[in-house]
Design an enzyme around this catalytic site. Structure first.
Site, PDB file in Angstrom:
ATOM      1  N   CYS A 248       0.827  -1.192   0.000  1.00 34.13           N
ATOM      2  CA  CYS A 248       0.000   0.000   0.000  1.00 34.13           C
ATOM      3  C   CYS A 248       0.873   1.259   0.000  1.00 34.13           C
ATOM      4  O   CYS A 248       1.424   1.617  -1.038  1.00 34.13           O
ATOM      5  CB  CYS A 248      -0.986  -0.028   1.165  1.00 34.13           C
ATOM      6  SG  CYS A 248      -2.338   1.163   0.975  1.00 34.13           S
TER       7      CYS A 248
ATOM      8  N   HIS B 204      -3.698  -5.173   0.697  1.00 33.96           N
ATOM      9  CA  HIS B 204      -3.155  -5.470   2.029  1.00 33.96           C
ATOM     10  C   HIS B 204      -3.101  -6.979   2.281  1.00 33.96           C
ATOM     11  O   HIS B 204      -3.978  -7.532   2.944  1.00 33.96           O
ATOM     12  CB  HIS B 204      -4.005  -4.786   3.101  1.00 33.96           C
ATOM     13  CG  HIS B 204      -3.730  -3.330   3.242  1.00 33.96           C
ATOM     14  ND1 HIS B 204      -2.785  -2.837   4.116  1.00 33.96           N
ATOM     15  CD2 HIS B 204      -4.245  -2.265   2.590  1.00 33.96           C
ATOM     16  CE1 HIS B 204      -2.746  -1.515   4.021  1.00 33.96           C
ATOM     17  NE2 HIS B 204      -3.622  -1.136   3.093  1.00 33.96           N
TER      18      HIS B 204
ATOM     19  N   GLU C  78      -1.410  -8.593   4.309  1.00 29.67           N
ATOM     20  CA  GLU C  78      -1.299  -8.923   5.741  1.00 29.67           C
ATOM     21  C   GLU C  78      -2.668  -9.134   6.375  1.00 29.67           C
ATOM     22  O   GLU C  78      -2.775  -9.736   7.457  1.00 29.67           O
ATOM     23  CB  GLU C  78      -0.523  -7.838   6.491  1.00 29.67           C
ATOM     24  CG  GLU C  78      -1.291  -6.606   6.900  1.00 29.67           C
ATOM     25  CD  GLU C  78      -1.580  -5.627   5.759  1.00 29.67           C
ATOM     26  OE1 GLU C  78      -2.239  -4.598   6.017  1.00 29.67           O
ATOM     27  OE2 GLU C  78      -1.145  -5.880   4.612  1.00 29.67           O
TER      28      GLU C  78
END
Length: 234
Positions: free
Chosen positions: A107, A208, A210
């Site tokens: 990002c 994202h 994660e």
């Protein structure tokens, strides 16, 4: 050993309320789950000096990059910027590139990579695509498809060309930085990933990973970091 860049924020815990170096735990968990050892790198002058002891670099998400760094006037929708964090992460990126370390930007990390290489950013994505489908509000992820070019590093590493990804951003790549090639797009044409030509693994993604259950993107970074650096004979 994967260096992970940190936020420089004021934070509150227990009886304390003070400036702190902060990394969302999910980034560290994903690096560990992918077989790497995360090493938190605070936003301090000279932190880039530790990179010669590490095997890779992860630039995490976060706030907006200062638009002055790419010659733009701040958009009214922009959030606060951190000169300290911008400077530290740009130094980390430049040193990692010089050392040819594998780099993953997530990002903000992708956006910073683009700015460092002379590119620019769309400062407010809804102005460009005409909808709010890349962010659901403060701290709220939305999901959408991204389509990877079949010859890009991530497509080969993941063995897929379409991904359903968690997304939370209001800025994105506009003009690509020097040497960067776009390698993934959303259905509305926004650039969702880019990689650096001539580098073994410098990849940025706008989504994202994660926040996803799987660790495949982090596994690609760790696998690249596990490849021994070439020995230079003087």
């Amino acid at each position: 050993m994967i260096g992970v860049s940190a936020y420089a924020e004021r934070a509150r815990w227990a009886a304390w309320d003070m400036p702190a170096s902060v990394v969302p735990q999910r980034y560290l968990d994903k690096v560990l789950a992918a077989g790497g050892t995360p090493v938190v790198l605070p936003a301090l002058p000279g932190v880039d000096g530790v990179l010669s002891r590490l095997d890779g670099l992860l630039l995490v998400g976060g706030g907006d990059v200062d638009p002055a760094r790419y010659g733009a006037v701040p958009h009214r929708a922009n959030g606060p910027v951190s000169a300290v964090r911008d400077a530290a992460e740009l130094a980390l990126l430049r040193e990692a590139l010089a050392l040819r370390l594998p780099i993953l930007g997530i990002c903000r990390g992708l956006q910073l990579m683009n700015v460092a290489l002379g590119g620019t950013l769309h400062q407010h994505v809804p102005d460009v695509v005409g909808h709010e489908g890349h962010a659901g509000g403060d701290g709220v992820f939305v999901r959408h498809d991204v389509h990877l070019h079949p010859r890009c590093i991530l497509a080969r590493a993941l063995n897929r060309t379409t991904l359903d990804v968690p997304s939370l951003h209001h800025q994105a790549i506009d003009r690509l930085g020097e040497g960067l090639t776009a390698c993934a797009w959303s259905d509305d044409g926004l650039i969702e990933a880019a990689e650096l030509d001539g580098h073994p693994f410098t990849v940025g993604v706008q989504w994202h990973p994660e926040a996803d259950a799987e660790v495949a993107v982090f596994s690609a970074l760790v696998a690249a970091a596990a490849v021994p650096a070439p020995v230079v004979v003087v």
